[in-house]
Design an enzyme around this catalytic site. Structure first.
Site, mmCIF file in Angstrom:
data_model
loop_
_atom_site.group_PDB
_atom_site.id
_atom_site.type_symbol
_atom_site.label_atom_id
_atom_site.label_comp_id
_atom_site.label_asym_id
_atom_site.label_seq_id
_atom_site.Cartn_x
_atom_site.Cartn_y
_atom_site.Cartn_z
ATOM 1 N N HIS A 166 0.782 -1.231 0.000
ATOM 2 C CA HIS A 166 0.000 0.000 0.000
ATOM 3 C C HIS A 166 0.815 1.284 0.000
ATOM 4 C CE1 HIS A 166 -0.065 -0.048 4.724
ATOM 5 N NE2 HIS A 166 1.124 -0.357 4.230
ATOM 6 N N HIS A 167 2.150 1.184 -0.024
ATOM 7 C CA HIS A 167 2.966 2.400 -0.075
ATOM 8 C C HIS A 167 3.296 2.826 -1.507
ATOM 9 C CE1 HIS A 167 3.261 2.285 4.199
ATOM 10 N NE2 HIS A 167 4.039 1.227 4.241
ATOM 11 N N ALA A 168 3.013 1.979 -2.480
ATOM 12 C CA ALA A 168 3.291 2.328 -3.870
ATOM 13 C C ALA A 168 2.230 3.293 -4.383
ATOM 14 C CB ALA A 168 3.327 1.072 -4.731
ATOM 15 N N ASN A 180 -0.502 5.163 2.489
ATOM 16 C CA ASN A 180 -0.346 6.432 1.775
ATOM 17 C C ASN A 180 -0.473 6.274 0.264
ATOM 18 O OD1 ASN A 180 2.213 5.031 2.060
ATOM 19 N ND2 ASN A 180 3.178 6.814 1.131
ATOM 20 N N GLN A 218 0.410 3.740 7.650
ATOM 21 C CA GLN A 218 -0.666 4.317 6.843
ATOM 22 C C GLN A 218 -0.553 3.910 5.377
ATOM 23 O OE1 GLN A 218 -0.739 7.791 4.890
ATOM 24 N NE2 GLN A 218 -2.856 8.359 5.264
#
Length: 324
Positions: free
Chosen positions: A116-118, A164, A162
């Site tokens: 989920h950080h990509a 992001n 998070q």
């Protein structure tokens, strides 16, 4: 229940690297040994066209061709190799497969994913491509093509960090609702705005966390009723809120993590929302503890799947109709 794995494409990382690559193989082995009845498969890799639903062509080309600037490669956290590319494509493919299976049967899982950080044009935090973003957009396209309707999506991100990248990709998309419960002082230190963010203090324990989760799930569900309920959820069930996690900074017990999962599955089951589960993060000082937490997530997902299959005909029909 259908479960997808891509641990065969693990990376050989330099000595002392902080990413616990063996956890995927260890989890798959325990799932096979301890959860009979699951249909475990290896998914096909995502295509470039599928990746382009959430990522820019320039970024996709640079990853596949190994031409990312050194600083961007360091931000991802893995050295470039053909194996890294294959693993990344397989990870997205496994989440796509889990999403299709969830629409068909109510619940499905992949034993990795949750990257989920990509963002659309770069990776970060051990995330090359955003598997949930690609899968969400692809399921929307497939449902629209078959049924001429909009599939609304809910991303429930309970990794300790998070989401992001997901927040950035879906920032201006009213068809995808992003919810993130995460450590306020943890990575990423520059956060993006999700549709609903809940920041938790260092040292947060089971009771405080579960109360915050209940409030967040209730608020998110109520807000989604204004535009129409989701037809598919992605659940990022990170094990890194656990008290023994090296990167977590929260203090949830294994029992607290399991109760977290039960509450998410219970809500989605009551509301008849299909769910694709990804394992997301987990960096336990003892890798066996991380694997045990994720095994319990898969066990509870299987129980939710069984509830779906054993439910009344109206409920089963509502879940399965999404696949037609």
């Amino acid at each position: 229940m259908q479960v997808f794995s891509n641990d065969r494409f693990a990376l050989s990382l330099p000595a002392g690297h902080s990413f616990p690559m063996p956890k995927y193989r260890l989890l798959r082995e325990r799932v096979q040994a301890e959860l009979p009845g699951l249909r475990l498969a290896e998914a096909e890799p995502a295509s470039e066209g599928e990746l382009a639903l959430a990522h820019t062509p320039d970024y996709i080309g640079a990853v596949l061709g190994g031409t990312l600037p050194a600083a961007m490669q360091r931000e991802i956290g893995f050295p470039w190799s053909e194996r890294m590319v294959e693993r990344s494509l397989r990870s997205v493919g496994a989440t796509i497969a889990a999403a299709r299976a969830a629409l068909a049967e109510g619940v499905a899982a992949q034993l990795g994913g949750g990257t989920h950080h990509a963002t659309a044009d770069k990776g970060g935090g051990y995330c090359v491509f955003n598997d949930v973003a690609v899968a969400a957009r692809l399921m929307q396209a497939e449902v629209h093509r078959r049924q001429r309707r909009m599939l609304r999506v809910w991303v429930i991100d309970l990794d300790v960090h998070q989401g992001n990248g997901s927040a950035a990709i879906f920032r201006d998309d009213p068809t995808v609702f992003t919810l993130s419960l995460h450590g306020a002082k943890n990575f990423p230190f520059r956060k993006e705005a999700s549709d609903l963010d809940v920041e938790l203090p260092d040292g947060c324990r089971d009771d405080q966390y579960l109360q915050a989760l209940d409030r967040a799930l209730d608020e998110a569900w109520q807000r989604q009723q204004l535009t129409g309920p989701p037809g598919l959820a992605f659940y990022l069930a990170g094990a890194d809120p656990h008290e023994d996690d090296r990167l977590g900074r929260l203090k949830l017990s294994l029992a607290g993590l399991a109760e977290r999962d039960r509450r998410v599955f219970a809500l989605l089951g009551r509301q008849r929302v299909p769910v694709a589960v990804t394992m997301a993060g987990g960096y336990g000082r003892d890798i066996a503890v991380t694997v045990a937490a994720q095994l319990e997530t898969v066990r509870l997902a299987q129980a939710a799947w069984r509830d779906c299959q054993a439910g009344d005909s109206a409920r089963a029909g509502a879940w399965q109709q999404s696949a037609r």
